[in-house]
Design a protein around this motif. Structure first.
Motif, mmCIF file in Angstrom:
data_model
loop_
_atom_site.group_PDB
_atom_site.id
_atom_site.type_symbol
_atom_site.label_atom_id
_atom_site.label_comp_id
_atom_site.label_asym_id
_atom_site.label_seq_id
_atom_site.Cartn_x
_atom_site.Cartn_y
_atom_site.Cartn_z
ATOM 1 N N ARG A 120 11.509 11.221 -0.001
ATOM 2 C CA ARG A 120 12.591 11.945 1.282
ATOM 3 C C ARG A 120 13.034 12.502 0.227
ATOM 4 O O ARG A 120 13.037 13.738 -0.084
ATOM 5 C CB ARG A 120 13.598 10.735 0.210
ATOM 6 C CG ARG A 120 15.008 11.186 1.308
ATOM 7 C CD ARG A 120 16.539 10.108 0.103
ATOM 8 N NE ARG A 120 15.975 9.051 0.355
ATOM 9 C CZ ARG A 120 15.938 7.827 0.844
ATOM 10 N NH1 ARG A 120 16.490 8.110 2.748
ATOM 11 N NH2 ARG A 120 15.613 6.684 1.054
ATOM 12 N N GLN A 121 12.942 13.958 2.201
ATOM 13 C CA GLN A 121 13.647 15.119 2.097
ATOM 14 C C GLN A 121 14.412 15.357 3.199
ATOM 15 O O GLN A 121 13.859 14.851 4.155
ATOM 16 C CB GLN A 121 12.091 15.848 1.538
ATOM 17 C CG GLN A 121 12.436 17.615 1.278
ATOM 18 C CD GLN A 121 11.608 18.491 0.963
ATOM 19 O OE1 GLN A 121 10.214 17.535 0.895
ATOM 20 N NE2 GLN A 121 10.907 19.797 0.803
ATOM 21 N N ARG A 165 1.067 -1.547 -0.582
ATOM 22 C CA ARG A 165 0.024 -0.496 -0.530
ATOM 23 C C ARG A 165 0.783 1.382 -0.140
ATOM 24 O O ARG A 165 1.697 1.886 0.636
ATOM 25 C CB ARG A 165 -0.647 0.115 1.773
ATOM 26 C CG ARG A 165 -1.802 1.223 1.256
ATOM 27 C CD ARG A 165 -2.954 1.355 2.529
ATOM 28 N NE ARG A 165 -3.672 2.378 2.058
ATOM 29 C CZ ARG A 165 -4.800 2.676 2.262
ATOM 30 N NH1 ARG A 165 -4.885 1.574 1.082
ATOM 31 N NH2 ARG A 165 -5.012 3.526 1.624
ATOM 32 N N LEU A 166 0.567 2.446 -0.916
ATOM 33 C CA LEU A 166 1.477 3.572 -1.538
ATOM 34 C C LEU A 166 0.416 4.470 -1.154
ATOM 35 O O LEU A 166 -0.206 5.170 -1.625
ATOM 36 C CB LEU A 166 1.814 3.545 -2.877
ATOM 37 C CG LEU A 166 3.013 2.066 -3.010
ATOM 38 C CD1 LEU A 166 3.177 2.346 -4.453
ATOM 39 C CD2 LEU A 166 3.895 2.182 -2.153
ATOM 40 N N PRO A 167 0.218 5.606 -0.014
ATOM 41 C CA PRO A 167 -0.488 6.444 0.510
ATOM 42 C C PRO A 167 0.011 7.854 -0.484
ATOM 43 O O PRO A 167 1.082 8.336 -0.186
ATOM 44 C CB PRO A 167 -0.403 6.413 1.486
ATOM 45 C CG PRO A 167 0.316 5.577 2.497
ATOM 46 C CD PRO A 167 1.235 4.796 1.669
ATOM 47 N N PHE A 214 -2.457 3.556 -3.628
ATOM 48 C CA PHE A 214 -2.566 2.582 -4.699
ATOM 49 C C PHE A 214 -2.369 1.305 -4.076
ATOM 50 O O PHE A 214 -1.534 1.658 -2.983
ATOM 51 C CB PHE A 214 -1.122 3.213 -5.932
ATOM 52 C CG PHE A 214 -1.096 4.623 -6.583
ATOM 53 C CD1 PHE A 214 -1.651 4.592 -7.489
ATOM 54 C CD2 PHE A 214 -0.508 5.517 -6.418
ATOM 55 C CE1 PHE A 214 -1.975 5.810 -8.086
ATOM 56 C CE2 PHE A 214 -0.168 6.962 -6.740
ATOM 57 C CZ PHE A 214 -1.382 6.773 -7.790
ATOM 58 N N GLU A 215 -1.957 0.772 -4.363
ATOM 59 C CA GLU A 215 -2.118 -0.765 -3.660
ATOM 60 C C GLU A 215 -1.145 -1.869 -4.741
ATOM 61 O O GLU A 215 -2.467 -1.895 -5.616
ATOM 62 C CB GLU A 215 -3.329 -1.361 -2.925
ATOM 63 C CG GLU A 215 -3.933 -0.419 -1.801
ATOM 64 C CD GLU A 215 -5.280 -0.314 -2.059
ATOM 65 O OE1 GLU A 215 -5.614 -0.060 0.174
ATOM 66 O OE2 GLU A 215 -6.008 -1.159 -1.712
ATOM 67 N N GLU A 255 8.254 6.124 5.117
ATOM 68 C CA GLU A 255 8.510 5.671 5.464
ATOM 69 C C GLU A 255 7.358 4.426 4.357
ATOM 70 O O GLU A 255 7.794 3.569 3.650
ATOM 71 C CB GLU A 255 8.191 4.739 6.749
ATOM 72 C CG GLU A 255 9.174 5.309 7.640
ATOM 73 C CD GLU A 255 10.748 4.832 7.592
ATOM 74 O OE1 GLU A 255 10.776 3.770 6.519
ATOM 75 O OE2 GLU A 255 11.468 5.773 8.007
ATOM 76 N N GLU A 256 6.388 4.419 4.837
ATOM 77 C CA GLU A 256 5.131 3.544 3.629
ATOM 78 C C GLU A 256 5.614 3.595 1.697
ATOM 79 O O GLU A 256 5.313 2.972 1.861
ATOM 80 C CB GLU A 256 3.540 3.960 4.176
ATOM 81 C CG GLU A 256 3.297 3.821 5.429
ATOM 82 C CD GLU A 256 1.931 4.439 6.325
ATOM 83 O OE1 GLU A 256 0.920 3.296 5.731
ATOM 84 O OE2 GLU A 256 1.430 5.395 5.850
ATOM 85 N N LEU A 257 5.122 5.142 1.972
ATOM 86 C CA LEU A 257 5.346 5.135 0.609
ATOM 87 C C LEU A 257 7.272 4.627 0.110
ATOM 88 O O LEU A 257 6.965 4.169 -1.472
ATOM 89 C CB LEU A 257 5.417 7.174 0.114
ATOM 90 C CG LEU A 257 5.306 6.916 -1.222
ATOM 91 C CD1 LEU A 257 4.435 6.003 -1.942
ATOM 92 C CD2 LEU A 257 5.239 8.767 -1.981
ATOM 93 N N ALA A 258 8.423 4.520 1.121
ATOM 94 C CA ALA A 258 9.031 4.339 0.069
ATOM 95 C C ALA A 258 9.259 2.384 0.022
ATOM 96 O O ALA A 258 10.224 1.702 -0.555
ATOM 97 C CB ALA A 258 10.154 4.261 1.718
#
Length: 347
Positions: A38-39, A9-11, A159-160, A45-48
């Motif tokens: 990343r900034q 899962r990509l929030p 996105f999942e 973390e979840e999107l990574a």
């Protein structure tokens, strides 16, 4: 040994990807179509987890597509990862006969820029590309998603990716009718916190029917025109509590009260079963009658999503609440009356 199915899962940012929402602001307020990955020293973390997904594209296509993307860039950057999805679903329903959808990671590389090293995940609807091996057209995919949702206004929340089927599922929130104003969906301000507008509630047209039962149950001096809406708002919270308990007793676990975030929603609860969703509209009455009022928008929503929508009525709410469920077919069979008509002079 059979590999275990995993859903990655990509929030994404709530304002980054949406459709069929009308911009009623003077300027700006367009979808950002990207989410920071990343900034500085922070990482999403979840999107990574996106790097766990196979890119699904040949080296030749990756290089050509990266060149096309960067040709429009005003800052020095690289495209370290490109992800192409041949199979796409929305709320668990797979779409047929569509081109591929693409998203990519973009990284700033200008050493003189304070943002050097910053990475974002991009998924622009304007992205399209084709070669002998592949056809990518994000706009056509978004149009297909809109069609599947009967062209209601919607926001993509995440996105999942299914590691077993290679399907990219769009987890989508239906937020209103087509053309709903932006200001009715989002708070017109930046920053964190609740981004939904909480100022809109339905008008109440059933005072005459409700007032006697309300006064009998709550006290004849406790309810009147001056506090009727407040009493009904309290009863709505009672109804929500009854519905949540009922759903949990029926084994439902993934329950979201959308109305808490977005009071102008076409439905009150969203219940997920895997990636598929069921929509629940809550009505309540202080009487013992099996009656309820639905605005036109909710009626149309029930007809468009017939297999996924139910209306739940809480009767006798201030005494001994009773629950009654109605599917779209049940609603069609009920007696109906028209409360109001819009008159418009044209020409």
């Amino acid at each position: 040994m059979e590999e275990k199915r995993v859903i990655i899962r990509l929030p994404i940012d709530i304002k980054s990807l949406y459709a069929n929402i009308k911009n009623d602001n003077q300027s700006g307020h367009t979808a950002t179509v990207a989410t920071p990955l990343r900034q500085g020293g922070s990482i999403h973390e979840e999107l990574a987890r996106i790097v766990e997904i196979p890119e699904g594209v040949s080296q030749y296509t990756k290089e050509e597509l990266a060149t096309q993307i960067l040709s429009k860039s005003r800052a020095e950057a690289i495209i370290p990862k490109i992800f192409v999805f041949k199979h796409v679903a929305v709320n668990g329903v797979e779409l047929d006969e569509i081109p591929c959808f693409c998203m990519y990671i973009r990284e700033e590389t200008d050493l003189s820029n304070v943002h050097c090293g910053r990475q974002k995940v991009h998924y622009p609807p304007s992205l399209n590309y084709s070669d002998v091996d592949i056809e990518i057209d994000n706009k056509k995919v978004m149009t297909a998603i809109s069609n599947q949702l009967h062209d209601y206004a919607f926001i993509v929340e995440a996105f999942e990716y299914d590691t077993d089927s290679d399907i990219l599922n769009f987890d989508v929130l239906v937020v209103g009718e087509n053309g709903i104003p932006y200001s009715k969906v989002f708070l017109n301000k930046k920053g964190t916190g609740n981004k939904f507008t909480a100022a809109f509630t339905e008008s109440v047209e059933n005072y005459d029917t409700e007032i006697i039962a309300l006064r009998e149950n709550l006290g004849f001096d406790a309810v009147g025109p001056e506090n009727y809406q407040e009493v009904q708002a309290n009863n709505k919270e009672i109804a929500y509590g009854v519905v949540i308990k009922e759903l949990q007793m029926n084994g439902k676990k993934d329950i979201r009260c959308l109305a808490n975030d977005y009071p102008y929603s076409l439905y009150d609860f969203e219940v997920r079963d895997g990636q598929k969703k069921e929509y629940i509209i809550v009505r309540h009455t202080a009487t013992k009658l099996s009656y309820f009022i639905l605005p036109y928008g909710k009626i149309k929503f029930c007809m468009d999503f017939q297999s996924a929508v139910k209306v739940v009525l809480i009767k006798d709410i201030n005494a001994a609440p009773k629950v009654e469920w109605f599917a779209a077919d049940d609603i069609n069979m009920m007696n109906k009356s028209i409360n109001s008509v819009v008159y418009e002079k044209r020409g």
